[in-house]
Write an enzyme that holds these catalytic residues in place. Structure first.
Site, PDB file in Angstrom:
ATOM      1  CG  ASP A 191     -10.711  56.360  56.771  1.00 52.62           C
ATOM      2  OD1 ASP A 191      -9.789  57.156  57.339  1.00 52.62           O
ATOM      3  OD2 ASP A 191     -12.008  56.370  56.814  1.00 52.62           O
ATOM      4  CE  LYS A 207      -6.150  53.263  38.393  1.00 55.57           C
ATOM      5  NZ  LYS A 207      -6.239  51.630  38.627  1.00 55.57           N
ATOM      6  CG  ASP A 251      -5.713  49.689  40.913  1.00 62.32           C
ATOM      7  OD1 ASP A 251      -4.410  50.028  41.015  1.00 62.32           O
ATOM      8  OD2 ASP A 251      -6.398  49.035  39.917  1.00 62.32           O
ATOM      9  CG  ASP A 264      -9.278  61.077  53.107  1.00 62.66           C
ATOM     10  OD1 ASP A 264      -9.296  60.502  54.150  1.00 62.66           O
ATOM     11  OD2 ASP A 264     -10.134  61.866  52.694  1.00 62.66           O
ATOM     12  CE1 TYR A 293     -10.391  64.099  48.298  1.00 65.75           C
ATOM     13  CE2 TYR A 293      -9.611  64.352  50.539  1.00 65.75           C
ATOM     14  CZ  TYR A 293      -9.942  63.675  49.843  1.00 65.75           C
ATOM     15  OH  TYR A 293     -10.441  62.136  49.896  1.00 65.75           O
TER      16      TYR A 293
END
Ligand code: NAD
Length: 353
Positions: free
Chosen positions: A247, A186, A219, A243, A141
């Site tokens: 959610d 990851k 994942d 982030d 970001y």
């Protein structure tokens, strides 16, 4: 006790939910004899409209001078043209950066009465109580961005120091909870994730050997969050993964409107905001769920103002109102009355007394 709080209502439902949270703060302050001074400032689309900038200097000054900042949400269709040079979200990213609030705490708490509002089966939700620690001021970001007519790039960068400090925050919090930490990365693909994993393993082995460490690829973590959510205690992860995963985790709680967050740096001053956005689809309708914002001020009372009893009082009032059947539209079951934002707030305040 006296404290200065800067309010950043922002856009869409932001002003509605911050007004609710302020009413709750005022009620708690009155009950416990504290004096809170508020200063309101512009951020996001509202700031762009008024000043041309998403984070005016006067807003930065007001936030730096405050004991705590309460933010609603920023953004909306009016400012969403991808070709716009100035965008509301830039204001939020810059604010997090200038305040140095690198540790974003997102607790996922389940109210048993809301099990029906989640798309998951009630038995999967049984015992869910997790805290996601999202790194907030680094990663993709904040990396350099490029765009040509035929390609685009976003740089993802993490330093050893950035990973060490967020892992320490998460590990300390795990020590105070059930003693389990899950680091999500990851590392099979990304070099930043391999750094993340190496640093995490070292910090945990050297400084927190008593904490049980689990490592998951992002994942797989997305899947485990839904298949075995009650196994998680504290999760630590980088900015973008945090982030997205929070959610997803909000669906355990029944609605995005339920989840609060606190963002802290090295001091006690912090930035508090519900995890949801400006919800343009319901903006101006007076039906937004204020619980995420209200739970955020409970975190503010606890982490920035040092008022644990008051924080608990707010959390208990929310739980009592929900147990007594208070519901906004996003968490109603068949037959429930749909309360407006204001009525939901009033029901929670009534449970404070
Ligand atoms: P959103 O979180 O605003 O909304 C997603 C869905 O959840 C919508 O259907 C919305 O009605 C619902 N919802 C969200 N909060 C709710 C609440 N309190 N009560 C009831 N329902 C609620 O996400 P989006 O639609 O993807 O984004 C809308 C805008 O918000 C975009 O401009 C985005 O950039 C911005 N955004 C801002 C923040 C922030 O300020 N921290 C975070 C996420 C998105």
């Amino acid at each position: 006790m006296e404290a200065v709080i800067t309010l950043l209502p922002g856009d869409g439902i932001g002003p509605d939910v911050t007004a609710s949270a302020r009413q709750v703060l005022d009620a708690v302050a009155k009950q416990y004899g504290h004096t809170l001074h508020y200063k309101e400032a512009l951020i996001g689309g509202a700031a762009i409209d008024a000043t041309g900038e998403p984070l005016p200097a006067v807003t930065v000054d007001a936030c730096k001078a405050a004991d705590a900042v309460l933010l609603g949400a920023v953004g909306g269709p009016k400012w969403s043209d991808p070709n716009d040079k100035v965008r509301p979200e830039q204001g939020l990213l810059k604010l997090r950066s200038v305040l140095g609030v690198y540790a974003n705490m997102r607790p996922v708490r389940i109210y048993p009465e809301l099990a029906g509002a989640s798309p998951l089966r009630a038995e999967i939700l049984d015992g869910v109580d997790m805290l996601v620690i999202r790194e907030l001021t680094g990663g993709i970001y904040f990396g350099a961005k490029t765009r040509t007519a035929t390609s685009a790039s976003d740089l993802c960068e993490y330093t050893v120091g950035e990973v060490e400090r967020i892992v320490r925050v998460a590990a300390r919090l795990a020590t105070e909870r059930r003693g389990r930490l899950c680091s999500v990365d990851k590392a099979n693909i990304l070099e930043t994730s391999r750094l993340w994993r190496d640093v995490t393993n070292r910090v945990m082995a050297d400084e927190f050997p008593e904490i049980e460490l689990e490592t998951l690829l992002v994942d797989a973590a997305a899947m485990h969050l839904l298949s075995r959510p009650s196994d998680f205690d504290v999760i630590v992860t980088e900015n973008m993964f945090g982030d997205i995963l929070t959610d997803e985790a909000s669906m355990l709680a029944g609605s995005l409107g339920m989840l609060p967050s606190a963002s802290l740096g090295d001091g006690s001053a912090g930035l508090y905001e519900p995890i949801h956005g400006s919800a343009p689809d319901i903006a101006g309708m007076g039906i937004a769920n204020p619980c995420g914002a209200i739970a955020s001020v409970a975190m503010m009372l606890r982490h920035s103002l040092g008022l644990e009893s008051e924080a608990l009082a707010v959390e208990q009032a929310m739980a009592a109102a929900i147990a007594a059947g208070a519901r906004t539209a996003d968490i109603v079951a068949e037959g429930d009355t749909r309360l407006s934002t204001d009525d939901m707030t009033a029901r929670i305040i009534a449970c404070l007394a």
